[in-house]
Design a protein around this motif. Structure first.
Motif, PDB file in Angstrom:
ATOM      1  N   GLN A 218       0.804  -1.215   0.000  1.00 59.97           N
ATOM      2  CA  GLN A 218       0.000   0.000   0.000  1.00 59.97           C
ATOM      3  C   GLN A 218       0.845   1.278   0.000  1.00 59.97           C
ATOM      4  N   ARG A 219       2.049   1.196   0.507  1.00 59.74           N
ATOM      5  CA  ARG A 219       2.914   2.366   0.617  1.00 59.74           C
ATOM      6  C   ARG A 219       4.172   2.101  -0.207  1.00 59.74           C
ATOM      7  N   ARG A 220       4.226   2.742  -1.386  1.00 55.78           N
ATOM      8  CA  ARG A 220       5.228   2.370  -2.390  1.00 55.78           C
ATOM      9  C   ARG A 220       6.118   3.548  -2.763  1.00 55.78           C
ATOM     10  N   TYR A 221       7.369   3.228  -3.078  1.00 59.94           N
ATOM     11  CA  TYR A 221       8.301   4.214  -3.627  1.00 59.94           C
ATOM     12  C   TYR A 221       8.274   4.092  -5.144  1.00 59.94           C
ATOM     13  N   VAL A 222       7.978   5.195  -5.831  1.00 62.06           N
ATOM     14  CA  VAL A 222       7.839   5.144  -7.290  1.00 62.06           C
ATOM     15  C   VAL A 222       9.021   5.771  -8.015  1.00 62.06           C
ATOM     16  N   GLY A 223      10.025   6.262  -7.259  1.00 64.85           N
ATOM     17  CA  GLY A 223      11.236   6.787  -7.885  1.00 64.85           C
ATOM     18  C   GLY A 223      11.081   8.211  -8.370  1.00 64.85           C
ATOM     19  N   PRO A 224      12.089   8.715  -9.100  1.00 62.10           N
ATOM     20  CA  PRO A 224      12.006  10.071  -9.664  1.00 62.10           C
ATOM     21  C   PRO A 224      10.915  10.136 -10.728  1.00 62.10           C
ATOM     22  N   ILE A 225      10.254  11.279 -10.832  1.00 67.32           N
ATOM     23  CA  ILE A 225       9.200  11.445 -11.833  1.00 67.32           C
ATOM     24  C   ILE A 225       9.358  12.788 -12.538  1.00 67.32           C
TER      25      ILE A 225
END
Length: 333
Positions: A218-225
């Motif tokens: 549920q709590r995710r790191y999606v990286g640079p955007i």
């Protein structure tokens, strides 16, 4: 030396880029000293790009290169006004009679004391918030405060609103994103954490020790955007969490969230209470527990009030207009 482009992540880099484009649109010649590969509207004077400086020798070499680039810019172009944004500007400030502005993007306590003892007739420091101004030493050569702004239209996107929170920024200890993850967990809320982990030892260790163990389905790191994905991520979020432990002088991402109609829940530090109107455009909270409680309350806030606040206070045109007026005053004087 940072990369300047419309997609720049850092606040100082974004402000510099907006000013470069505003100057060019107004018919002026903008000369930008920045890292090689930068995308500017005016003329770029390049400095070799460095991912990180981890030693005194690295910093000394970087400052030598920056000093040389500033000298090349002054020798090659007619310049009316100089404007510095780097926290280390003292290391490459030229000896010149040209009117000079320095925008202070960081907390005053993070600058060397010599910055505030400068006594050049032609130099002024500019703060970006009232709280930052109050934190400067008495007698500092301060010009009028100029609040940061953002390109509002970039964040006027229509996407389905989700039920998760979002947190954005450099992944480093002072940004406190481990606390955002804790708050989201206590609130039973999903979280999307976006941002870059720069290759500094302390930042990498912070991610390994404080962030990675708190991630789950549920709590995710999606990286640079990039900017388009950031606009969609903000517009789709239940709220933006700003758990910074530093005395923030401003918060472009909080302004961006409000422009997207997304309430902001922020710790009471630095200028964040100046940006977030408690109970109207978000909540100013004291700790992880109160941040978790506020996540449950943001559904009662009106997204239209967030957008109205952003339009009234945080437009890019308002910021660039004030800087351009300041340039004209200084050049005329």
């Amino acid at each position: 030396m940072a990369l300047i482009s419309p997609d720049a992540a850092g606040g100082a880099e974004q402000v510099l880029g907006m000013l470069d484009r505003a100057l060019t649109r107004a018919g002026h010649h903008s000369v930008v000293v920045a890292a090689e590969g930068s995308v500017v509207a005016g003329t770029l004077v390049e400095v070799r790009r460095r991912e990180a400086a981890n030693s005194y020798a690295d910093w000394a070499e970087a400052h030598d290169a920056q000093r040389a680039a500033v000298a090349r810019a002054l020798a090659s172009h007619p310049v009316d006004v100089l404007h510095f944004h780097g926290f280390d500007f003292l290391n490459y400030l030229p000896d010149t009679d040209l009117p000079t502005l320095v925008t202070l993007h960081l907390p005053p306590g993070w600058y060397p004391p010599e910055v505030f003892a400068l006594r050049r007739r032609n130099l002024q420091l500019h703060c970006v918030s009232r709280s930052q101004h109050r934190a400067c030493p008495a007698g500092a050569p301060l010009g009028p405060d100029i609040e940061n702004g953002i390109p509002l239209e970039r964040f006027a996107v229509e996407v389905p609103r989700g039920d998760h929170a979002v947190a954005l920024g450099r992944i480093c200890p002072e940004k406190g994103f481990d606390r955002a993850l804790e708050a989201a967990h206590h609130a039973g809320c999903g979280l999307r954490l976006a941002g870059r982990v720069f290759p500094y030892d302390a930042h990498l260790e912070y991610f390994r020790q404080a962030i990675a163990p708190r991630l789950d389905e549920q709590r995710r790191y999606v990286g640079p955007i990039g900017p388009e994905r950031k606009a969609r991520l903000l517009a789709a979020a239940r709220c933006l969490l700003v758990p910074s432990l530093a005395p923030e002088t401003s918060s472009l991402v909080a302004m961006e969230a409000l422009a997207a109609g997304t309430p902001v829940i922020a710790f009471r530090t630095g200028a964040l209470p100046e940006i977030v109107e408690h109970g109207v455009t978000g909540f100013v909270v004291e700790d992880v527990a109160s941040m978790a409680d506020a996540i449950g309350e943001v559904g009662n806030l009106d997204p239209a009030a967030c957008r109205r606040a952003a339009r009234a206070r945080f437009s890019m045109s308002r910021m660039t207009g004030r800087y351009l007026a300041r340039y004209r005053e200084l050049a005329a004087a």
